[in-house]
Scaffold this motif. Structure first.
Motif, PDB file in Angstrom:
ATOM      1  N   VAL A   1      27.093 -16.176   4.426  1.00 37.68           N
ATOM      2  CA  VAL A   1      27.477 -17.394   5.146  1.00 37.68           C
ATOM      3  C   VAL A   1      28.794 -17.871   4.552  1.00 37.68           C
ATOM      4  O   VAL A   1      28.862 -18.261   3.397  1.00 37.68           O
ATOM      5  N   ASN A   2      29.844 -17.754   5.343  1.00 45.46           N
ATOM      6  CA  ASN A   2      31.127 -18.239   4.873  1.00 45.46           C
ATOM      7  C   ASN A   2      31.748 -18.998   6.026  1.00 45.46           C
ATOM      8  O   ASN A   2      31.965 -18.443   7.097  1.00 45.46           O
ATOM      9  N   HIS A   3      32.006 -20.275   5.788  1.00 49.96           N
ATOM     10  CA  HIS A   3      32.412 -21.117   6.910  1.00 49.96           C
ATOM     11  C   HIS A   3      33.863 -20.945   7.313  1.00 49.96           C
ATOM     12  O   HIS A   3      34.280 -21.463   8.334  1.00 49.96           O
ATOM     13  N   ILE A   4      34.648 -20.279   6.487  1.00 49.03           N
ATOM     14  CA  ILE A   4      36.039 -20.156   6.932  1.00 49.03           C
ATOM     15  C   ILE A   4      36.484 -18.730   7.187  1.00 49.03           C
ATOM     16  O   ILE A   4      37.566 -18.509   7.680  1.00 49.03           O
TER      17      ILE A   4
END
Lengths: 290, 336
Positions: free
Chosen positions: A14-17
Motif C-alpha cells: 500500500v503506497n499512496h503516492i
C-alpha cells in the motif's frame, strides 16, 4: 498507547503516492521472514506496538509471534478490521447479500434470506459481531488492547448515519475482547461528534493528520481546532502525506499539535524507522524543554 | 437543499448514499432497492425512506435529482422514465448497453434541459485532471501515440455466475472494467473512431471476457493501444495507467503519480525540461467528506452543484459517456 506505533502498509504494497513503489515493496516483503525482520528492527528501536489490517498474511505473522512467547512478551498488536479489499472484491463479485453470506460463519442466514421477515436491529448487530469474531480469530492469545474499525467501514457507516453500529462495535470489543475500540477515519471532526453523541467519552480516533492537509476532510484548520478544543485520544496517520512531506518537517508538525497521543508510521528500512522515530523524540523533547 | 433519491443500493449505490448523506446541501428523500436486508438496514439506522418500487418512490418523494446505480441493463428504461419526469440524473457507468439507447437518452435529456452525469470517477482524480490540463495546453507538441492500461484482481478463479458474468446484463471486463480507461482516454484525447483490431480473452470466466486488448484510432487520427485485464492478481486493487507520447514530451500517469517528460524548458509553468514527478498529495483538492477517496465525493459534489446551477454540466455528461459506449460497441464488433 505508545507514542510511536508501527504500521503495516509497506508490507502489503500500500503506497499512496506510487504504484511502482507498491510493487517494489511487494517484492521485498514476499517472505514472512522479511516482515518479521522489519518488525524486529522496529522493536529494537523501541516500538512495541504493531497496528495491522486483518490481511490473510497476518495469520502467519501471528503464528510466528505466538511460537516465540518469550521474545514477543512485550509485543502488542492493534488489529484493524476488515481488510477492505477482500470485501470490496467480494461485493463486486457476489453483491452485498452474497458477500455477507460468504463471510458470516455458520448457518446464521439459512432461514433469514428465505422469508419476508423484517430484519431487526439485533440481526444486524449479530452480523457485525460474527464478522468481528471471524477477523479476530487470527489474534488468539496475542495482546490486542485496542481493536480498530477500518476507515472505509467507519466512514461508510458515518455517511449512512448508522451511528448505532459504530457505538455497538465499541461496546462489543470491550465486552468480548476486553479491548478499547479505535476508529480509523478520513473525517475526524464529524466522527468525534457522532461518537460523543453516542456516549463514548475520549474516543480513540486514528486519522490522517499531516502538514499538507492530505486526506483531512475540511482542512488543517478544522482538525487543529478539534485537537485544541475537544477531548479525544488521537492517533496521527499519514503524517508523511504519503511520502510527499520530508520526515523531519512532518514530525515537527504533528509533534507540535496538542492531544495527539500516538503517531503511526510504517517504513521498510531500518534506517528510515530509526530516523523517523528519532525525529519524534527530538521534537517531543524540544516541546518539554520549551 | 437539493432533494435526491437513489435507485439501487448495491456497492456503488451505498457509496453514493453515504456521500449524499454527509452532504449538508442534500436531503435524501428516498432509496429504492430490491434487497429487504439492505432496505431494512438503511431505514432502521439511517432513517432513510426505503422503497422497492422506484415509480412509487418518485411519486411519493418528489426528488429534484436521482442517482441510478442498478445493473446497466436497467439503465435505459429507468433513466428514460426519470427524464420524462424532468428529473436531473446521475447514472453509474457504463451508460447504456447499446449506442442507440444512449443516443435517445442524450436527446431526451437535452430536450428536457436537465443535468446529466455518469459516474466515471477517474476524471475527478487529481493526477488525471492534471494530465488533461497538460494535454490541452499543447505542451506535449503533436500527440502521436497513447497506451491505456488497467489491471486488477476481480476474477482470479472460476466464478459462480452473477449479473457481472452475463454480457447482456452489463457484465464482463470490457463493460465493467475497461470502460473506465476507455472513457479516460476519450476524455483526455478524443473519441474513438476506428478499431483496428481487438481481442476479448476469457481466462477464468465462461460467458464473458476477462481481458481486452485493442488497437484504437481516435477522431484526431492518433493511434494507440488498450490493454485491460481484471484477472491479474499481482494488483491489490484496480490500477489504471495512461501513457501519452507527443513530439515535445511524454506523460505517464496513474491515480497516485504523474510523470511528465518535456523536451523544452518553459513549455509549461511549474514544469522543467526533462522528467517531472508530481503526486496525488499535491494535486488533490480537499473535500468535506471523504469515503475511500476524494474523487467519489468530488463527482457527487460536482453533480449537486450543477443541479444547483453553481457549475456548468460539462464533465461526464451522457454525451461524453456515450462516446465510451460507442467505443465499446466498436471493440466488441471488431473482436467478433
Amino acid at each position: 498507547m505508545e507514542r510511536v506505533i508501527f504500521g503495516d502498509n509497506q508490507f502489503f504494497a500500500v503506497n499512496h503516492i506510487s504504484d511502482e513503489k507498491s510493487r517494489a515493496q511487494s517484492i521485498k516483503f514476499k517472505e514472512d521472514s522479511a516482515i518479521i525482520k522489519t518488525l524486529d528492527e522496529a522493536r529494537a528501536v523501541g516500538i512495541n506496538t504493531f497496528m495491522c489490517t486483518t490481511h490473510d498474511r497476518i495469520v502467519n505473522i501471528c503464528n510466528i509471534i505466538r511460537s516465540q512467547p518469550e521474545k514477543y512478551k512485550d509485543f502488542t498488536i492493534y488489529p484493524c478490521m476488515p481488510y477492505a479489499h477482500k470485501y470490496a472484491n467480494a461485493v463486486t463479485e457476489l453483491g452485498i447479500t452474497g458477500t455477507i453470506k460468504q463471510y458470516v460463519p455458520g448457518n446464521f442466514f439459512g432461514s433469514m434470506f428465505k422469508g419476508g421477515v423484517a430484519f431487526l436491529s439485533k440481526d444486524y448487530l449479530s452480523i457485525m459481531e460474527l464478522l468481528v469474531d471471524a477477523e479476530m480469530k487470527m489474534f488468539k492469545n496475542i495482546n490486542t488492547p485496542v481493536i480498530f474499525l477500518q476507515n472505509v467501514i467507519t466512514d461508510l457507516l458515518l455517511g449512512l448515519r448508522a451511528d448505532e453500529v459504530l457505538i455497538a462495535f465499541y461496546h462489543y470489543v470491550k465486552k468480548k475482547y476486553n479491548a478499547e475500540a479505535g476508529f480509523i477515519t478520513m473525517n475526524m471532526p464529524k466522527l468525534l461528534d457522532v461518537l460523543e453523541k453516542g456516549g463514548i467519552e475520549n474516543p480513540i480516533i486514528c486519522a490522517s493528520i499531516n502538514k499538507a492537509g492530505f486526506r483531512m476532510s475540511g482542512g488543517n484548520d478544522v482538525y487543529e481546532d478539534v485537537l485544541k478544543t475537544r477531548k479525544l485520544r488521537a492517533i496521527a496517520m499519514q503524517v508523511l502525506g504519503g511520502g510527499a512531506i520530508h520526515p523531519k518537517e512532518a514530525m515537527e508538525y504533528v509533534c507540535g499539535l496538542p492531544n495527539i497521543e500516538s503517531i503511526l508510521f510504517g517504513a521498510s528500512s531500518k534506517a528510515n524507522i530509526e530516523s523517523t522515530y528519532n525525529y519524534v523524540h527530538a521534537f517531543d523533547q524540544q516541546k518539554i524543554n520549551a | 437543499m437539493i432533494k435526491v433519491a437513489l435507485i439501487g443500493a448495491g456497492k456503488m449505490g451505498i457509496s453514493h448514499l453515504s456521500i449524499l448523506g454527509a452532504n449538508p446541501n442534500v436531503e435524501v428523500v428516498g432509496v429504492c432497492d430490491t434487497s429487504k436486508m439492505v432496505n431494512d438496514f438503511l431505514n432502521r439506522y439511517g432513517k432513510f425512506s426505503c422503497f422497492t418500487d422506484y415509480q412509487k418512490m418518485l411519486d411519493e418523494t418528489k426528488p429534484d435529482a436521482v442517482f441510478v446505480a442498478v445493473p446497466t441493463k436497467f439503465h435505459y428504461a429507468i433513466i428514460k422514465e426519470l427524464l420524462n419526469r424532468k428529473l436531473h440524473v446521475f447514472a453509474e457507468k457504463p451508460f447504456c448497453l447499446t449506442s442507440a439507447q444512449g443516443k435517445e437518452l442524450i436527446d431526451l435529456a437535452l430536450h428536457q434541459g436537465v443535468v446529466n452525469q455518469v459516474g466515471y470517477h477517474n476524471k475527478f482524480i487529481g493526477t488525471f485532471k492534471e494530465v488533461k490540463r497538460i494535454v490541452d495546453s499543447g505542451a506535449l507538441g503533436k500527440i502521436h501515440h497513447f497506451v491505456g492500461e488497467s489491471y486488477g484482481p476481480v476474477v482470479t478463479k472460476p466464478q459462480q455466475s452473477t449479473w457481472r458474468s452475463d454480457p447482456t446484463e452489463g457484465g464482463g471486463c470490457l463493460l465493467d472494467y475497461a470502460a473506465h480507461v476507455i472513457d479516460l482516454l476519450i476524455g483526455t484525447l478524443a473519441p474513438v473512431s476506428v478499431v483496428k483490431g481487438s481481442v476479448l480473452d476469457s481466462i477464468y470466466s465462461t460467458s464473458v471476457e476477462d481481458a481486452v486488448y485493442s488497437l484504437l484510432e481516435l477522431s484526431n487520427k492518433v493511434k494507440g493501444v488498450l490493454s485491460v485485464n481484471w484477472s491479474d492478481e499481482t494488483y491489490r486493487k484496480m490500477s489504471t495507467t495512461i501513457t501519452i507520447l507527443g513530439t515535445k514530451g511524454k506523460i505517464i500517469s496513474d491515480a497516485s503519480e504523474l510523470k511528465v517528460f518535456l523536451k523544452d524548458s518553459n513549455a509549461l509553468p511549474g514544469y522543467d525540461k526533462g522528467w517531472n514527478v508530481k503526486n496525488i498529495t499535491e494535486l488533490t483538492e480537499p473535500v468535506n467528506f471523504n469515503l475511500r477517496g476524494e474523487e467519489y465525493t468530488s463527482q457527487v459534489d460536482y453533480f449537486i452543484n450543477a443541479v444547483a446551477g453553481k457549475v456548468p454540466n460539462t464533465i461526464n455528461t451522457f454525451q461524453s459517456a456515450w462516446y465510451t459506449d460507442w467505443a465499446i460497441e466498436l471493440i466488441r464488433n471488431n473482436a467478433k
